[in-house]
Scaffold this active site. Structure first.
Site, PDB file in Angstrom:
ATOM      1  N   ASP A  10     -28.331 -17.370  -4.136  1.00  0.00           N
ATOM      2  CA  ASP A  10     -27.837 -17.071  -2.336  1.00  0.00           C
ATOM      3  C   ASP A  10     -26.645 -17.392  -1.921  1.00  0.00           C
ATOM      4  OD1 ASP A  10     -29.692 -15.686  -0.346  1.00  0.00           O
ATOM      5  OD2 ASP A  10     -28.364 -17.440   0.135  1.00  0.00           O
ATOM      6  N   TYR A  18     -19.531 -18.777   3.082  1.00  0.00           N
ATOM      7  CA  TYR A  18     -19.400 -19.907   1.815  1.00  0.00           C
ATOM      8  C   TYR A  18     -18.251 -20.043   1.580  1.00  0.00           C
ATOM      9  CZ  TYR A  18     -24.872 -19.151   2.532  1.00  0.00           C
ATOM     10  OH  TYR A  18     -25.511 -18.849   3.459  1.00  0.00           O
ATOM     11  N   LYS A  36     -23.591 -12.233   1.550  1.00  0.00           N
ATOM     12  CA  LYS A  36     -24.071 -11.708   2.960  1.00  0.00           C
ATOM     13  C   LYS A  36     -22.768 -11.415   2.995  1.00  0.00           C
ATOM     14  CE  LYS A  36     -27.155 -15.121   3.037  1.00  0.00           C
ATOM     15  NZ  LYS A  36     -26.538 -16.607   2.122  1.00  0.00           N
ATOM     16  N   HIS A  69     -25.594 -11.323   7.933  1.00  0.00           N
ATOM     17  CA  HIS A  69     -25.574 -12.432   8.574  1.00  0.00           C
ATOM     18  C   HIS A  69     -25.907 -12.985   9.104  1.00  0.00           C
ATOM     19  CE1 HIS A  69     -23.771 -16.426   6.252  1.00  0.00           C
ATOM     20  NE2 HIS A  69     -25.278 -16.482   6.613  1.00  0.00           N
ATOM     21  N   LEU A  79     -36.479 -25.907   2.743  1.00  0.00           N
ATOM     22  CA  LEU A  79     -36.935 -27.801   3.106  1.00  0.00           C
ATOM     23  C   LEU A  79     -36.296 -28.421   4.524  1.00  0.00           C
ATOM     24  CD1 LEU A  79     -35.651 -28.533  -0.748  1.00  0.00           C
ATOM     25  CD2 LEU A  79     -37.815 -28.222   0.156  1.00  0.00           C
ATOM     26  N   ILE A 120     -35.232 -19.996  -0.918  1.00  0.00           N
ATOM     27  CA  ILE A 120     -33.486 -20.237  -1.534  1.00  0.00           C
ATOM     28  C   ILE A 120     -33.404 -21.945  -1.455  1.00  0.00           C
ATOM     29  CG2 ILE A 120     -32.872 -17.695  -2.160  1.00  0.00           C
ATOM     30  CD1 ILE A 120     -31.764 -18.602   0.403  1.00  0.00           C
ATOM     31  N   SER A 169     -29.444 -27.704  -3.457  1.00  0.00           N
ATOM     32  CA  SER A 169     -29.112 -28.782  -5.164  1.00  0.00           C
ATOM     33  C   SER A 169     -27.865 -28.131  -5.878  1.00  0.00           C
ATOM     34  CB  SER A 169     -30.622 -29.415  -4.500  1.00  0.00           C
ATOM     35  OG  SER A 169     -30.349 -30.583  -5.368  1.00  0.00           O
ATOM     36  N   VAL A 170     -27.663 -30.085  -5.915  1.00  0.00           N
ATOM     37  CA  VAL A 170     -26.477 -29.871  -6.783  1.00  0.00           C
ATOM     38  C   VAL A 170     -26.829 -31.001  -8.317  1.00  0.00           C
ATOM     39  CG1 VAL A 170     -24.144 -28.364  -4.916  1.00  0.00           C
ATOM     40  CG2 VAL A 170     -24.820 -31.734  -5.093  1.00  0.00           C
ATOM     41  N   ARG A 198     -33.302 -31.982 -10.171  1.00  0.00           N
ATOM     42  CA  ARG A 198     -33.596 -31.732  -8.329  1.00  0.00           C
ATOM     43  C   ARG A 198     -33.886 -30.265  -8.687  1.00  0.00           C
ATOM     44  NH1 ARG A 198     -31.163 -35.022  -2.952  1.00  0.00           N
ATOM     45  NH2 ARG A 198     -32.700 -36.809  -3.283  1.00  0.00           N
ATOM     46  N   ASN A 237     -37.433 -28.826  -8.104  1.00  0.00           N
ATOM     47  CA  ASN A 237     -37.803 -27.420  -7.213  1.00  0.00           C
ATOM     48  C   ASN A 237     -38.226 -26.246  -7.794  1.00  0.00           C
ATOM     49  OD1 ASN A 237     -37.164 -29.354  -5.010  1.00  0.00           O
ATOM     50  ND2 ASN A 237     -34.800 -28.085  -5.133  1.00  0.00           N
TER      51      ASN A 237
HETATM   52  P1  NAD Z   1     -32.431 -26.712   2.298  1.00  0.00           P
HETATM   53  O1  NAD Z   1     -33.605 -27.269   2.699  1.00  0.00           O
HETATM   54  O2  NAD Z   1     -32.479 -25.447   0.855  1.00  0.00           O
HETATM   55  O3  NAD Z   1     -32.445 -28.309   1.992  1.00  0.00           O
HETATM   56  C1  NAD Z   1     -31.062 -28.544   1.256  1.00  0.00           C
HETATM   57  C2  NAD Z   1     -30.904 -30.247   0.714  1.00  0.00           C
HETATM   58  O4  NAD Z   1     -32.049 -30.505   0.947  1.00  0.00           O
HETATM   59  C3  NAD Z   1     -29.861 -30.556  -0.145  1.00  0.00           C
HETATM   60  O5  NAD Z   1     -28.530 -31.076   0.172  1.00  0.00           O
HETATM   61  C4  NAD Z   1     -30.242 -32.112  -0.664  1.00  0.00           C
HETATM   62  O6  NAD Z   1     -30.082 -32.536   0.428  1.00  0.00           O
HETATM   63  C5  NAD Z   1     -31.635 -31.634  -0.075  1.00  0.00           C
HETATM   64  N1  NAD Z   1     -32.800 -31.896  -1.115  1.00  0.00           N
HETATM   65  C6  NAD Z   1     -32.894 -30.296  -1.691  1.00  0.00           C
HETATM   66  N2  NAD Z   1     -33.348 -30.046  -3.042  1.00  0.00           N
HETATM   67  C7  NAD Z   1     -34.022 -31.594  -3.312  1.00  0.00           C
HETATM   68  C8  NAD Z   1     -35.147 -32.438  -4.157  1.00  0.00           C
HETATM   69  N3  NAD Z   1     -35.935 -31.454  -4.562  1.00  0.00           N
HETATM   70  N4  NAD Z   1     -35.737 -33.657  -3.007  1.00  0.00           N
HETATM   71  C9  NAD Z   1     -35.045 -34.659  -2.426  1.00  0.00           C
HETATM   72  N5  NAD Z   1     -34.164 -33.738  -1.444  1.00  0.00           N
HETATM   73  C10 NAD Z   1     -33.449 -32.598  -1.742  1.00  0.00           C
HETATM   74  O7  NAD Z   1     -31.050 -26.463   3.280  1.00  0.00           O
HETATM   75  P2  NAD Z   1     -29.854 -25.479   2.541  1.00  0.00           P
HETATM   76  O8  NAD Z   1     -29.459 -25.595   1.852  1.00  0.00           O
HETATM   77  O9  NAD Z   1     -29.664 -24.966   4.667  1.00  0.00           O
HETATM   78  O10 NAD Z   1     -30.401 -24.301   2.620  1.00  0.00           O
HETATM   79  C11 NAD Z   1     -31.039 -23.300   1.751  1.00  0.00           C
HETATM   80  C12 NAD Z   1     -30.029 -22.086   0.835  1.00  0.00           C
HETATM   81  O11 NAD Z   1     -30.743 -21.556   2.470  1.00  0.00           O
HETATM   82  C13 NAD Z   1     -28.417 -22.186   1.184  1.00  0.00           C
HETATM   83  O12 NAD Z   1     -28.372 -22.499   0.488  1.00  0.00           O
HETATM   84  C14 NAD Z   1     -27.782 -20.562   1.351  1.00  0.00           C
HETATM   85  O13 NAD Z   1     -28.208 -20.229   0.419  1.00  0.00           O
HETATM   86  C15 NAD Z   1     -29.065 -20.298   2.305  1.00  0.00           C
HETATM   87  N6  NAD Z   1     -28.885 -20.699   3.178  1.00  0.00           N
HETATM   88  C16 NAD Z   1     -29.071 -18.717   4.810  1.00  0.00           C
HETATM   89  C17 NAD Z   1     -28.283 -19.313   6.137  1.00  0.00           C
HETATM   90  C18 NAD Z   1     -28.185 -18.055   6.878  1.00  0.00           C
HETATM   91  O14 NAD Z   1     -27.866 -17.952   7.957  1.00  0.00           O
HETATM   92  N7  NAD Z   1     -28.837 -16.379   6.170  1.00  0.00           N
HETATM   93  C19 NAD Z   1     -28.286 -20.228   6.834  1.00  0.00           C
HETATM   94  C20 NAD Z   1     -28.352 -21.326   6.153  1.00  0.00           C
HETATM   95  C21 NAD Z   1     -28.546 -21.451   4.734  1.00  0.00           C
END
Ligand code: NAD
Length: 276
Positions: free
Chosen positions: A45, A50, A75, A108, A190, A229, A232-233, A237, A241
């Site tokens: 995604d 981005y 998007k 978006h 998350l 979706i 994490s980088v 993790r 996940n």
């Molecule tokens: P997320 O809820 O996926 O959280 C990501 C963060 O959680 C990471 O940066 C890390 O700090 C932590 N994390 C991840 N895996 C973990 C683990 N196993 N244990 C502990 N901590 C962990 O938040 P996100 O990145 O905001 O959302 C996920 C995806 O949703 C984005 O990458 C993007 O693709 C999408 N998104 C879409 C919109 C939209 O407007 N459509 C907005 C925000 C995000």
């Protein structure tokens, strides 16, 4: 790991877990997506805003995974809304991704004050009719926005990608989606990690199943039928996940996570976000 799929309202299938790349710099995106593909993710995604569609495209090109096994989402950014500008923006995204079709294309944000999302959706309907987009969907749409685009075109979005996690369970919107055959995709599943994953109630459920807080939150989503979706980088993790298919939460534990809802967002409110 073989990730379960959900069936969309046009018969296409979509992996229930994908890999999100929000806030991953373009230069780091290729490695992160490569790691995700190695771990078994097949759904990625991204979004034009981005700034990392090229990085995603490079990873896809280098990984050697057959195109038909991948599910790629991007998007349309708000500034490109409108019929002709959507078609141009789509071509640019496809070129950056080095693809000849997209699995899922999302508007978006509705940016309602700008009044362009219905014209934009007509362009999405054309891209879907032409087969350049396998499934057309939206993101951050409220029920009134969804009703308007369906009335105007007859095309029901396959997916609405919205902020959703145990502190924002979106029950009314999920019910609307279920009634209209729209799949609910959770962004920030998350809750962006910090805070939510330290919640003692989630910690208690995690301890009970001997899993991490992130894993029980992802299980909660899957059992509600949401597509997720997580981002994490960190390789451990990224793998963790996806490692959520060999246990399930009892109904009482699903309910315990749902009870954490306080209708609180980590991102903007779709009704008032008119950023272009
Ligand atoms: P997320 O809820 O996926 O959280 C990501 C963060 O959680 C990471 O940066 C890390 O700090 C932590 N994390 C991840 N895996 C973990 C683990 N196993 N244990 C502990 N901590 C962990 O938040 P996100 O990145 O905001 O959302 C996920 C995806 O949703 C984005 O990458 C993007 O693709 C999408 N998104 C879409 C919109 C939209 O407007 N459509 C907005 C925000 C995000």
């Amino acid at each position: 790991t073989s990730v379960p799929t959900v069936t969309l309202n046009n018969g296409a299938t979509m992996p229930q877990i994908g890999f999100g790349v929000f806030q991953v710099p373009n230069a780091e995106t290729t490695a992160a997506v490569a790691e995700a593909l190695r771990a078994g993710y097949r759904s990625i995604d991204t979004a034009t805003v981005y700034g990392n569609e090229e990085g995603v495209g490079r990873a896809i090109g280098e990984a050697g995974v057959p195109r038909e096994d991948l599910f790629i989402t991007t998007k349309l950014w708000n500034s490109a809304q409108g019929y002709d500008s959507t078609l141009r923006a789509f071509d640019e995204s496809l070129a950056k991704l080095k693809l000849d079709y997209l699995d899922l294309y999302l508007i978006h944000w509705p940016t309602p004050a700008r009044g362009l999302y219905t014209e934009t959706w007509k362009a999405f309907a054309k891209l879907a009719a032409d087969g350049r987009v396998r499934s057309a969907g939206v993101s951050n749409f409220q029920p009134n926005h969804l009703a308007e685009i369906v009335d105007a075109t007859g095309l029901v979005p396959a997916v609405n990608q919205v902020e959703l996690h145990p502190r924002l369970t979106q029950e009314p919107l999920r019910a609307y989606h279920a009634e209209h055959g729209i799949v609910t995709e959770a962004w920030s599943p998350l809750g962006q990690g910090k805070g939510l994953l330290d919640d003692p109630a989630i910690g208690a459920v995690a301890a009970k199943y001997d899993r991490s807080p992130a894993q029980v939150v992802l299980r909660w989503h899957l059992q509600l039928g949401n597509v997720v979706i997580p981002k994490s980088v960190t390789p451990s993790r990224i793998a963790e996940n996806l490692d959520v298919f060999d246990f399930s939460l009892e109904d009482a534990d699903v309910a315990a996570l749902s009870a954490l809802n306080v209708d609180s967002r980590v991102g903007p409110d779709p009704d008032t976000n008119n950023q272009a």
